[in-house]
Design an enzyme around this catalytic site. Structure first.
Site, PDB file in Angstrom:
ATOM      1  N   ARG A   1       0.835  -1.218   0.000  1.00 17.95           N
ATOM      2  CA  ARG A   1       0.000   0.000   0.000  1.00 17.95           C
ATOM      3  C   ARG A   1       0.865   1.263   0.000  1.00 17.95           C
ATOM      4  NH1 ARG A   1      -3.005  -3.688  -0.441  1.00 17.95           N
ATOM      5  NH2 ARG A   1      -5.147  -3.841   0.335  1.00 17.95           N
TER       6      ARG A   1
ATOM      7  N   SER B   1     -10.589  -0.957   3.467  1.00 16.72           N
ATOM      8  CA  SER B   1      -9.813  -1.126   4.706  1.00 16.72           C
ATOM      9  C   SER B   1      -9.410   0.246   5.223  1.00 16.72           C
ATOM     10  CB  SER B   1      -8.515  -1.888   4.438  1.00 16.72           C
ATOM     11  OG  SER B   1      -8.777  -3.131   3.863  1.00 16.72           O
TER      12      SER B   1
ATOM     13  N   GLU C   1      -4.602   3.265   6.541  1.00 17.90           N
ATOM     14  CA  GLU C   1      -4.156   3.271   5.148  1.00 17.90           C
ATOM     15  C   GLU C   1      -4.869   4.407   4.411  1.00 17.90           C
ATOM     16  OE1 GLU C   1      -5.415   1.097   1.554  1.00 17.90           O
ATOM     17  OE2 GLU C   1      -5.815  -0.532   2.945  1.00 17.90           O
TER      18      GLU C   1
HETATM   19  N1  EPU Z   1     -10.504 -11.212  10.306  1.00 22.59           N
HETATM   20  C1  EPU Z   1     -11.218 -11.369  11.461  1.00 22.59           C
HETATM   21  N2  EPU Z   1     -12.191 -10.474  11.748  1.00 22.59           N
HETATM   22  C2  EPU Z   1     -12.498  -9.441  10.923  1.00 22.59           C
HETATM   23  C3  EPU Z   1     -11.759  -9.286   9.739  1.00 22.59           C
HETATM   24  C4  EPU Z   1     -10.755 -10.173   9.434  1.00 22.59           C
HETATM   25  O1  EPU Z   1     -10.973 -12.279  12.237  1.00 22.59           O
HETATM   26  O2  EPU Z   1     -13.407  -8.691  11.247  1.00 22.59           O
HETATM   27  C5  EPU Z   1      -9.478 -12.201   9.940  1.00 22.59           C
HETATM   28  C6  EPU Z   1      -9.995 -13.059   8.796  1.00 22.59           C
HETATM   29  O3  EPU Z   1     -10.710 -14.166   9.250  1.00 22.59           O
HETATM   30  C7  EPU Z   1      -8.733 -13.460   8.092  1.00 22.59           C
HETATM   31  C8  EPU Z   1      -7.766 -12.308   8.369  1.00 22.59           C
HETATM   32  O4  EPU Z   1      -8.327 -11.560   9.439  1.00 22.59           O
HETATM   33  O5  EPU Z   1      -8.198 -14.629   8.662  1.00 22.59           O
HETATM   34  C9  EPU Z   1      -7.541 -11.439   7.176  1.00 22.59           C
HETATM   35  O6  EPU Z   1      -8.783 -10.956   6.706  1.00 22.59           O
HETATM   36  P1  EPU Z   1      -9.119 -10.797   5.136  1.00 22.59           P
HETATM   37  O7  EPU Z   1      -8.737 -12.004   4.390  1.00 22.59           O
HETATM   38  O8  EPU Z   1     -10.509 -10.304   5.030  1.00 22.59           O
HETATM   39  O9  EPU Z   1      -8.094  -9.720   4.607  1.00 22.59           O
HETATM   40  P2  EPU Z   1      -7.593  -8.393   5.271  1.00 22.59           P
HETATM   41  O10 EPU Z   1      -6.211  -8.544   5.760  1.00 22.59           O
HETATM   42  O11 EPU Z   1      -8.599  -7.959   6.253  1.00 22.59           O
HETATM   43  C10 EPU Z   1      -6.595  -7.423   3.040  1.00 22.59           C
HETATM   44  C11 EPU Z   1      -6.629  -6.094   2.337  1.00 22.59           C
HETATM   45  C12 EPU Z   1      -7.937  -5.920   1.581  1.00 22.59           C
HETATM   46  C13 EPU Z   1      -8.031  -7.048   0.556  1.00 22.59           C
HETATM   47  C14 EPU Z   1      -7.975  -8.392   1.315  1.00 22.59           C
HETATM   48  C15 EPU Z   1      -7.979  -9.582   0.378  1.00 22.59           C
HETATM   49  C16 EPU Z   1      -5.302  -4.569   3.679  1.00 22.59           C
HETATM   50  C17 EPU Z   1      -5.299  -3.421   4.614  1.00 22.59           C
HETATM   51  N3  EPU Z   1      -6.496  -5.018   3.300  1.00 22.59           N
HETATM   52  O12 EPU Z   1      -7.641  -7.404   4.005  1.00 22.59           O
HETATM   53  O13 EPU Z   1      -7.871  -4.685   0.893  1.00 22.59           O
HETATM   54  O14 EPU Z   1      -9.221  -6.957  -0.193  1.00 22.59           O
HETATM   55  O15 EPU Z   1      -6.750  -8.464   2.091  1.00 22.59           O
HETATM   56  O16 EPU Z   1      -6.737  -9.674  -0.264  1.00 22.59           O
HETATM   57  O17 EPU Z   1      -4.230  -5.033   3.279  1.00 22.59           O
HETATM   58  C18 EPU Z   1      -8.497  -2.374   0.903  1.00 22.59           C
HETATM   59  O18 EPU Z   1      -7.296  -2.098   0.840  1.00 22.59           O
HETATM   60  O19 EPU Z   1      -9.379  -1.473   0.970  1.00 22.59           O
HETATM   61  C19 EPU Z   1      -8.909  -3.775   0.987  1.00 22.59           C
HETATM   62  C20 EPU Z   1     -10.172  -4.120   1.145  1.00 22.59           C
END
Ligand code: EPU
Length: 337
Positions: A165, A236, A333
């Protein structure tokens, strides 16, 4: 065409739907016109903020510096050698319109980034990423306008310091350049990137094709991320912190289930902020119209009339509660103005 407006509300111009005023708003819809604007009216654009969809910005106050909305959005094939091609895309093109176009033409490369809000120009600034891919993996060059000299320049991938990012446009080149157009390396030959999570299994359920990869990604996103057209948000709100092995061990001693992934090859780890916020008890938390999303704790939402300040206050509260529980700082972010 160049159009000037005074004292207009930015409510319809940011995905949080925050109602702040812009003292001066300049709308420019072509490459030639933005070059003219910068060269003929350097005073008018001094300290200007260039905006796309404002899908990653939070306005906390009225904006006194000029806002420039640049909407040049042409897409054309810049170069094609056998199955390799470079697309040149206007910075004002809506990101997902570009992905949809690529999928319709059977150009492989951007499909994992389906459904991300924002513009092509912002994709280079923010190095948008999802499902195991990042825009910076495909951007070969960025055409820019030097605000100080009025010169058009081309910057290449290796000049842009793409990181998680992150890019040089958030640091040394902040306020120095206007992004005019972005070049993407794509492939006309089938090439998939399905290693993220259970993406491969999900796609195979419906049959492997470029269209099905896009649709699967859109389905996953829609199941947990709010549609900014229905509920104000900026995706995010926080980044996932990147920590050393020692720091990871400290965190796992507090909670052995913390979701983490290896990051790069230097023994660093990415921690899921969404998990931390969720386990800190804030998923679905709401104060007035500012809230933490019910399905994805990483997302801050505007249920209606929250001000930018209220959304910002909520984000600070989330940071504090997470810090109190885990002694780790989660950084926004979203760019805050
Ligand atoms: N999780 C929880 N509770 C929550 C949210 C997430 O326990 O409320 C856990 C999930 O179960 C999972 C882990 O956290 O094991 C990661 O969650 P997720 O796969 O949803 O991905 P993320 O890390 O929350 C990142 C990006 C997203 C992107 C997704 C998919 C960042 C800041 N965010 O989210 O990007 O779509 O991976 O690749 O890196 C964005 O930048 O706006 C965005 C949506």
């Amino acid at each position: 065409m160049i159009e000037f407006f005074k004292n207009i509300s930015l409510k319809d111009y940011n995905t949080f739907g925050v109602d702040v005023k812009a003292k001066q708003f300049i709308s420019v819809d072509s490459y030639e016109d933005i070059v003219i604007l910068v060269n003929d009216s350097p005073k008018k654009i001094k300290d200007a903020l260039i905006i796309g969809e404002c899908s990653n910005m939070l306005f906390t106050k009225n904006m006194n510096s000029p806002i420039i909305k640049y909407t040049y959005d042409e897409i054309h094939i810049f170069e094609k050698i056998r199955s390799k091609l470079i697309l040149r895309v206007g910075a004002g093109c809506i990101w997902d319109d570009l992905v949809e176009y690529c999928v319709s033409k059977s150009f492989y490369g951007l499909e994992n980034l389906s459904g991300i809000p924002g513009t092509v120009g912002a994709s280079a600034v923010q190095n948008i990423g999802a499902y195991g891919d990042e825009a910076g993996n495909h951007i070969s060059a960025v055409e820019v306008l030097n605000i100080e000299t009025g010169d058009e320049e081309t910057l290449f991938n290796e000049d842009l310091a793409f990181g998680y990012r992150d890019s040089i446009f958030k640091h040394e080149y902040k306020d120095k350049y206007i992004i005019l157009a972005v070049h993407f390396n794509l492939s006309a030959r089938a090439k998939y990137n399905l290693d993220y999570g259970n993406l491969k299994e999900e796609v195979e359920k419906v049959g492997l094709s470029l269209k099905n990869v896009r649709q699967t990604i859109l389905n996953i996103r829609n199941s947990k991320l709010p549609d900014p057209k229905e509920l104000g948000s900026a995706g995010s709100f926080f980044k996932n912190p990147i920590v050393s092995e020692d720091e990871l061990k400290r965190l796992l001693a507090i909670d052995s289930n913390i979701v983490h992934f290896s990051h790069g090859d230097k023994g660093m780890y990415k921690i899921a902020s969404g998990y931390l916020i969720d386990k800190a008890g804030l998923k679905g938390y709401r104060k007035g119209d500012a809230g933490v999303h019910e399905k994805q704790a990483l997302v801050i939402v505007n249920y209606g009339k929250a001000s930018g300040k209220e959304l910002f206050e909520l984000s600070k509260y989330v940071q504090k509660v997470v810090f109190d529980k885990y002694q780790i700082n989660i950084e926004p972010e979203v760019l805050i103005y």
